[in-house]
Design a protein around this motif. Sequence first.
Motif, PDB file in Angstrom:
ATOM      1  N   ASP A 633       0.859  -1.181   0.000  1.00 50.37           N
ATOM      2  CA  ASP A 633       0.000   0.000   0.000  1.00 50.37           C
ATOM      3  C   ASP A 633       0.897   1.233   0.000  1.00 50.37           C
ATOM      4  O   ASP A 633       2.112   1.129  -0.241  1.00 50.37           O
ATOM      5  N   LEU A 634       0.353   2.397   0.279  1.00 51.66           N
ATOM      6  CA  LEU A 634       1.138   3.635   0.194  1.00 51.66           C
ATOM      7  C   LEU A 634       2.219   3.722   1.267  1.00 51.66           C
ATOM      8  O   LEU A 634       3.229   4.419   1.078  1.00 51.66           O
ATOM      9  N   ASP A 635       2.015   3.057   2.406  1.00 53.26           N
ATOM     10  CA  ASP A 635       2.949   3.220   3.523  1.00 53.26           C
ATOM     11  C   ASP A 635       3.827   2.002   3.765  1.00 53.26           C
ATOM     12  O   ASP A 635       4.893   2.131   4.383  1.00 53.26           O
ATOM     13  N   GLY A 636       3.415   0.817   3.367  1.00 52.05           N
ATOM     14  CA  GLY A 636       4.198  -0.363   3.697  1.00 52.05           C
ATOM     15  C   GLY A 636       3.962  -1.501   2.725  1.00 52.05           C
ATOM     16  O   GLY A 636       3.086  -1.464   1.856  1.00 52.05           O
ATOM     17  N   VAL A 637       4.817  -2.539   2.905  1.00 56.89           N
ATOM     18  CA  VAL A 637       4.712  -3.763   2.099  1.00 56.89           C
ATOM     19  C   VAL A 637       4.591  -4.933   3.064  1.00 56.89           C
ATOM     20  O   VAL A 637       5.390  -5.050   4.002  1.00 56.89           O
ATOM     21  N   THR A 638       3.608  -5.799   2.865  1.00 56.01           N
ATOM     22  CA  THR A 638       3.367  -6.937   3.743  1.00 56.01           C
ATOM     23  C   THR A 638       3.771  -8.223   3.035  1.00 56.01           C
ATOM     24  O   THR A 638       3.283  -8.527   1.934  1.00 56.01           O
ATOM     25  N   VAL A 639       4.691  -8.951   3.655  1.00 52.81           N
ATOM     26  CA  VAL A 639       5.098 -10.277   3.167  1.00 52.81           C
ATOM     27  C   VAL A 639       4.181 -11.296   3.845  1.00 52.81           C
ATOM     28  O   VAL A 639       4.130 -11.373   5.082  1.00 52.81           O
ATOM     29  N   ILE A 640       3.443 -12.085   3.050  1.00 52.66           N
ATOM     30  CA  ILE A 640       2.432 -13.008   3.558  1.00 52.66           C
ATOM     31  C   ILE A 640       2.884 -14.440   3.277  1.00 52.66           C
ATOM     32  O   ILE A 640       3.138 -14.803   2.132  1.00 52.66           O
ATOM     33  N   VAL A 641       3.010 -15.230   4.345  1.00 52.01           N
ATOM     34  CA  VAL A 641       3.364 -16.653   4.228  1.00 52.01           C
ATOM     35  C   VAL A 641       2.185 -17.470   4.752  1.00 52.01           C
ATOM     36  O   VAL A 641       1.845 -17.371   5.941  1.00 52.01           O
ATOM     37  N   ALA A 642       1.554 -18.242   3.870  1.00 48.93           N
ATOM     38  CA  ALA A 642       0.386 -19.057   4.240  1.00 48.93           C
ATOM     39  C   ALA A 642       0.727 -20.530   4.070  1.00 48.93           C
ATOM     40  O   ALA A 642       1.388 -20.917   3.085  1.00 48.93           O
ATOM     41  N   ASP A 643       0.306 -21.355   5.028  1.00 50.00           N
ATOM     42  CA  ASP A 643       0.547 -22.791   4.931  1.00 50.00           C
ATOM     43  C   ASP A 643      -0.759 -23.536   5.168  1.00 50.00           C
ATOM     44  O   ASP A 643      -1.744 -22.973   5.647  1.00 50.00           O
ATOM     45  N   SER A 644      -0.758 -24.805   4.828  1.00 44.74           N
ATOM     46  CA  SER A 644      -1.948 -25.654   4.992  1.00 44.74           C
ATOM     47  C   SER A 644      -1.730 -26.656   6.119  1.00 44.74           C
ATOM     48  O   SER A 644      -2.169 -27.791   6.034  1.00 44.74           O
ATOM     49  N   GLN A 720      -6.297  -5.399   4.815  1.00 44.10           N
ATOM     50  CA  GLN A 720      -7.668  -5.409   5.304  1.00 44.10           C
ATOM     51  C   GLN A 720      -8.183  -6.822   5.540  1.00 44.10           C
ATOM     52  O   GLN A 720      -8.906  -7.085   6.513  1.00 44.10           O
ATOM     53  N   PHE A 721      -7.788  -7.776   4.702  1.00 46.38           N
ATOM     54  CA  PHE A 721      -8.385  -9.117   4.775  1.00 46.38           C
ATOM     55  C   PHE A 721      -7.980  -9.881   6.038  1.00 46.38           C
ATOM     56  O   PHE A 721      -8.636 -10.853   6.408  1.00 46.38           O
ATOM     57  N   VAL A 722      -6.890  -9.466   6.694  1.00 44.15           N
ATOM     58  CA  VAL A 722      -6.396 -10.244   7.827  1.00 44.15           C
ATOM     59  C   VAL A 722      -6.518  -9.497   9.154  1.00 44.15           C
ATOM     60  O   VAL A 722      -6.158 -10.019  10.197  1.00 44.15           O
ATOM     61  N   GLN A 738       3.027   0.647  15.384  1.00 46.26           N
ATOM     62  CA  GLN A 738       2.532  -0.668  15.764  1.00 46.26           C
ATOM     63  C   GLN A 738       1.269  -0.571  16.582  1.00 46.26           C
ATOM     64  O   GLN A 738       0.405  -1.433  16.543  1.00 46.26           O
ATOM     65  N   ILE A 739       1.162   0.476  17.382  1.00 49.08           N
ATOM     66  CA  ILE A 739      -0.057   0.668  18.194  1.00 49.08           C
ATOM     67  C   ILE A 739      -1.260   0.873  17.292  1.00 49.08           C
ATOM     68  O   ILE A 739      -2.342   0.328  17.514  1.00 49.08           O
ATOM     69  N   VAL A 740      -1.057   1.667  16.210  1.00 51.05           N
ATOM     70  CA  VAL A 740      -2.142   1.879  15.241  1.00 51.05           C
ATOM     71  C   VAL A 740      -2.556   0.550  14.625  1.00 51.05           C
ATOM     72  O   VAL A 740      -3.727   0.226  14.488  1.00 51.05           O
ATOM     73  N   ALA A 741      -1.549  -0.262  14.273  1.00 43.91           N
ATOM     74  CA  ALA A 741      -1.852  -1.563  13.679  1.00 43.91           C
ATOM     75  C   ALA A 741      -2.597  -2.464  14.629  1.00 43.91           C
ATOM     76  O   ALA A 741      -3.533  -3.164  14.263  1.00 43.91           O
ATOM     77  N   THR A 742      -2.191  -2.459  15.897  1.00 40.99           N
ATOM     78  CA  THR A 742      -2.855  -3.310  16.895  1.00 40.99           C
ATOM     79  C   THR A 742      -4.304  -2.910  17.069  1.00 40.99           C
ATOM     80  O   THR A 742      -5.206  -3.744  17.122  1.00 40.99           O
ATOM     81  N   GLN A 743      -4.557  -1.594  17.156  1.00 40.59           N
ATOM     82  CA  GLN A 743      -5.932  -1.126  17.334  1.00 40.59           C
ATOM     83  C   GLN A 743      -6.782  -1.472  16.122  1.00 40.59           C
ATOM     84  O   GLN A 743      -7.945  -1.873  16.248  1.00 40.59           O
ATOM     85  N   ALA A 744      -6.189  -1.342  14.915  1.00 39.29           N
ATOM     86  CA  ALA A 744      -6.935  -1.677  13.716  1.00 39.29           C
ATOM     87  C   ALA A 744      -7.260  -3.154  13.662  1.00 39.29           C
ATOM     88  O   ALA A 744      -8.350  -3.568  13.282  1.00 39.29           O
ATOM     89  N   ALA A 745      -6.278  -3.983  14.098  1.00 41.05           N
ATOM     90  CA  ALA A 745      -6.499  -5.426  14.073  1.00 41.05           C
ATOM     91  C   ALA A 745      -7.560  -5.842  15.065  1.00 41.05           C
ATOM     92  O   ALA A 745      -8.353  -6.731  14.810  1.00 41.05           O
ATOM     93  N   GLU A 746      -7.570  -5.199  16.229  1.00 36.03           N
ATOM     94  CA  GLU A 746      -8.540  -5.585  17.253  1.00 36.03           C
ATOM     95  C   GLU A 746      -9.921  -5.053  16.947  1.00 36.03           C
ATOM     96  O   GLU A 746     -10.910  -5.559  17.442  1.00 36.03           O
TER      97      GLU A 746
END
Length: 746
Positions: A633-644, A720-722, A738-746
Amino acid sequence: MAEEHRQMDGEKLAARIDALSPRRLAILTGAFLIALSALFIFEMNEKAKLRQTETELRLAQAASDGAAALNIAIMTGSPVRETMESLRPGGYTAQFHLSSSGDILTADGRTDLIDIPAGAIRALDIDGETRARLDLPGGDVALSWRRLDNGDAFLVAAPARDMFDRSRVWVLYAVIMGAITLVIASLMAAFIRQSRAAQSAAHALSTLTDFNAALSGGRCSPWFYDKKDRTVHLTKAFLQPLGLSSRDRKFTMREISALVHPQDLRTALAVISGEPSGVAEGVVRVREPGGGWSRSYFRTAPDATRFSRAGVAFDLVGAPHLAPGAAIAETRLRDAIESIPEAFVLWDAHGKLAIWNKRFAAIFKISAKVLKPGLEIDDVVTCAGVAGDVLAAHFGPLEDKQEENVEVALPGTRWAHVSRRRTAEGGYVVVATNVTDLKRRAWAQKKKERELQHTVEDLEKSRKELSEALRKYEYEKYRAEEASRSKSEFLANMSHELRTPLNAINGFSELMQSELYGPLGDDKYKEYVTDILSSGRHLLELIDDILDMSKIEAGRLKLEPGRIELEKILNECVRLVAKRAADAGVKLTASIGHAPAVWADQRAVKQVVLNVLSNALKFTPKGGEVTLTAEADLDGVTVIVADSGTGIERSKLIKLGAPFELSDSQFARSGGGSGIGLALSKALMDMQGGILALASQPGKGTVACATFPRRKEAKVRLPQFVRKEAHVLTGRDKAPAQIVATQAAE
């Protein structure tokens, strides 16, 4: 009796207002401010001592940590100056690397403020004590040092009063004390003004009550003439004794003409209405209901006009031969005696009762019909309803004294100050002043003083308990920090000790596996060598993680963030774990094309991604799948590792991220792991301003997200999806991003 009750109510109101003594309030307020000042002084001294203790403890910890870091730097050949710069404890501190002879080899920090003479440093007992205090021109300086392994020493110095040079302790307490004093002074000023106003009103009411009682007792009345209606107003104090009315009323001139004796009518009309003028006073006979005549005296001001006339009327019943002037004088004397707030009694030269007032009779419950002039003290005592012994002892004539002043207890828990003095003709005058409220206020003041003393003692006890608890807390905190530091040093030292033989094992295993000096022979040897090399590399990775974790906890791991190409690092990570995925029978898929650059440390990013990928491969069973993607996105890049894999329950996710913490599942334990990988990744993401989060469902798999900022100090957030399902490991006590991220996640 009603008049008597009203008079007593007025006296009680005045006494209650008098009890609000501004002087006493000022004394109590002053005592409170003194006690508060003493408490503030104690608190200031304690805080100053705490700051000195904090400085000494921080210097001791900085010296210990610095010595350990310099030992490692000297052993590894790292620059000493750079190591000292990374060890700055903050505040106004200076650090010195001393030779074994006491010479300064390297200095760092606020050496411009802390200038320690070389002679003073050489005079220190480096091998004995570990701290000292020097009296320098700029003020006292606290020192703490430790010997290094090569014989040198590391010394840390700071102002002994406060290494952070915070504002003086007394400034805050002075401001608080000033504000409290100002508020109390304002409240006292308002209270004094209100008290004086209430006191004036109460005394005015008491005076009016006494005035009405005096008029009633003197059988006189003020009168007012209304020229418009040609009526005159008279009060019941004058009318009732004559039997004319039991209340105040107005009389017309026709009614006055019918009541006044014909021979006195001209005088009455002249005094009341001013027609004819020139008459200001006179004796007038008034008709009684029984047919008789009662003598009265009417008077007005000599300069009264016909438009505004008022005066006073006296009943002269009982003094048929008394001249008007003598009657007026006697009436005035009786009114004056009745109007005074004290009990009054006068004895003549023969010890006979002469004059008294109603207050005297009310104190001892003596009927007004019984008291008569000429009674002796024994007769008066016999008539008393209560406290006859007090009356005889303190209210009668004196036998062998000129005067007496004493406080006497009266019936009904009341007190009076009794003053007896001889008159000029040889009699005695007795005046009793009510001092009940003064006594009660004195008792209340003593009680409040005792309560205030108890309060001060309780405050002092609480202060001592708080100080003792604070000292214990500081001691326990120091012990905990020392234990944590010792643990980190032990892990770092053990990691270095284990790396040396392990590197040899891995090196020799690689030589044997490559068969550089000839074939091994049996295939089992090749298999064993491969297992030895694999186990050695795995153990080396664990030791590297432990070493990095101990450096982070000790605050000695330094990152160098900058703009790095994330796509290149992700491709390298995929290549490194591809063989492991193939050996485990797990399908590894990467979709990372056009991943933008990020602001981070290259080594830390690679270590985080490898840890996340390794965990996914480790806990995914054979035939499963692991995917690596990147979302920007405009502010960051998220590396996503998904397993089964088998996944983790939500309640167990919150345990992850702490060092050596594992999931409780049997599969996780069988997959092998120390629990350091996630903790190390969490710490590295915290240091870079990123976010590390996990989302998992049992039986469906796990998604790990590592979000890196694209710019320096950018505020990053999870995709947004996670956000709803993710458990954020970073940012619990760190940066705002990180506090902003935590509040958004919760």
